[in-house]
Design an enzyme around this catalytic site. Structure first.
Site, PDB file in Angstrom:
ATOM      1  N   ASP A 146       0.817  -1.215   0.000  1.00 10.53           N
ATOM      2  CA  ASP A 146       0.000   0.000   0.000  1.00 10.53           C
ATOM      3  C   ASP A 146       0.853   1.269   0.000  1.00 10.53           C
ATOM      4  O   ASP A 146       0.356   2.345  -0.346  1.00 10.53           O
ATOM      5  CB  ASP A 146      -0.928   0.023   1.211  1.00 10.53           C
ATOM      6  N   GLY A 191      -5.812  -1.021  -2.192  1.00 10.18           N
ATOM      7  CA  GLY A 191      -5.528   0.320  -1.685  1.00 10.18           C
ATOM      8  C   GLY A 191      -6.730   0.858  -0.949  1.00 10.18           C
ATOM      9  O   GLY A 191      -7.657   1.375  -1.558  1.00 10.18           O
TER      10      GLY A 191
END
Length: 410
Positions: A146, A191
């Site tokens: 991420d 994400g």
């Protein structure tokens, strides 16, 4: 103050990556070279440690070939967990148990490889050590695809995942144009609250590829009607439309787009909702409202551990942060995380530095607003310049009988 133990222990936590085991090797080798008699591995993170599931890594990593294969093996060699430690005041008995296990193992150095939630664990353990006079050193080793950890230019794991996203988007683009008929492909990328990985879809555009047509990041409030209007224009103008959308895109009232499907899964120990279905929702809406052919692709776990095309830069830096964490701990540091500091882009140079864990745990680094195009559905050249050095070169897997060889604990 308790006397510091002679041994080290390391765990892996949170979601896996293609290079997390390279960090494990970095910790293991650096700790051994600095005199650790034993380097233990926690099976399944701190949760497994509380159950005394521990292995001696010298027993499982027997020679240099094992080490080299482990660097190229995806996912978490030791196993992982998503386990939230309570604050010490809420459950002191748990901390007494955990520190009792560390004392029994004669541990003086504790390393945790992970993302934001893992840094929360290091923060709590190092604080408890200070409160109780324990001189065990606690160090965080960054890891997350991420790329949302504070105080580090980027996180190991991101470069390889970005490389995968860029490559797969080129392949999807080629596929979308095979028949010359109008179609829409919406690709859902991981994400939750930060669009670093979805932004990597922009890497697909080059002299040999048209690239994606929209990139939808969670940093920008998602307007479904505006999305459908833009898509209508695009699909009328060209045969194959390809869109990258983050799993964490939200509408203006704060709801995740995937929540509109009413298929949201449970929450984990840290309160994170399981996100899935944004691309499917948008593809179905496009079919209903525009009458076009549309399909959704969820890359899901495939994007986390694609070690067959891992970035050499990523693997090297993952190893370096593990080694730097061990070096710092043996020099007396605790309650810190190793960060990466970029010195230059061309030539690409990066070094390690230490940061107080309290400035990292429970914070998120978002994509800067100036790196998102004014229309909200693309990223700038600055973002591309940031990503490109991180995806360079490859560390070829060791192939046996035509397939990559991995190593695991039997």
């Amino acid at each position: 103050m308790e006397k510091m133990g002679r041994n080290a222990i390391v765990g892996q936590s949170g979601g896996p990556t293609a290079v997390i085991n390279s960090s494990l090797v970095g910790v293991f080798q650096a700790a051994k070279s600095r005199g650790a008699q034993h380097v233990y591995g926690m099976r399944y993170g701190v949760k497994g440690l509380l159950e005394e599931q521990v292995v001696d890594l010298s027993d499982t990593l027997r020679d240099n070939l094992d080490i080299e294969i482990l660097k190229r093996t995806p996912a978490s060699y030791l196993g992982s967990c998503r386990y939230k430690l309570p604050v010490p005041a809420e459950d002191p008995a748990l901390y007494e148990k955990l520190f009792g296990i560390l004392k029994k193992l004669d541990v003086g150095y504790f390393f945790y490889i992970g993302g934001n939630d893992s840094m929360d664990t290091i923060s709590k353990l190092s604080d408890y050590a200070c409160m109780t006079g324990s001189d065990i050193k606690f160090m965080g080793v960054p890891k997350t695809i991420d790329n949302d950890l504070m105080n580090t230019d980027h996180t190991p794991g991101y470069g390889s995942a970005a490389k995968y996203i860029g490559a797969i988007m080129k392949e999807i683009t080629r596929d979308s144009l095979v028949y010359g008929t109008r179609n829409v492909t919406i690709v859902e990328v991981m994400g939750r609250n930060a669009g670093w990985l979805t932004g990597a879809a922009a890497l697909a555009k080059a002299e040999d590829c048209e690239g994606v047509d929209m990139i939808c990041l969670p940093e920008v409030a998602f307007d479904i009607d505006h999305f459908i209007e833009r898509l209508d224009v695009l699909q009328r103008a060209k045969a194959g439309v390809v869109i990258a959308v983050s799993e964490g895109v939200r509408v203006h009232d704060g709801r995740y787009v995937c929540e509109l499907t009413e298929e949201l899964g449970p929450v984990d120990a840290f309160g994170h909702k399981t996100l899935t279905g944004a691309a499917r929702f948008l593809a179905n809406k496009a079919v209903r409202e525009l009458g076009c052919k549309a399909r959704a692709i969820e890359l899901s776990t495939l994007q986390r551990c694609s070690s067959h095309m891992a970035s050499r830069v990523d693997i090297t830096e993952a190893f370096q942060v593990g080694g730097a964490a061990a070096k710092a701990a043996f020099e007396g540091h605790s309650g810190e995380m190793v960060g990466l500091r970029r010195l230059s882009n061309d030539p690409y140079q990066c070094t390690t530095e230490l940061h107080d864990i309290h400035t990292i745990a429970n914070f998120e680094k978002k994509v800067p607003g100036e790196w998102i195009t004014p229309d909200g559905v693309g990223v700038t050249q600055e973002f591309l310049a940031y990503m490109r050095p991180l995806i360079q070169a490859e560390l070829t897997p060791i192939y046996v009988d035509g397939l990559p060889r991995h190593i695991y604990i039997k």
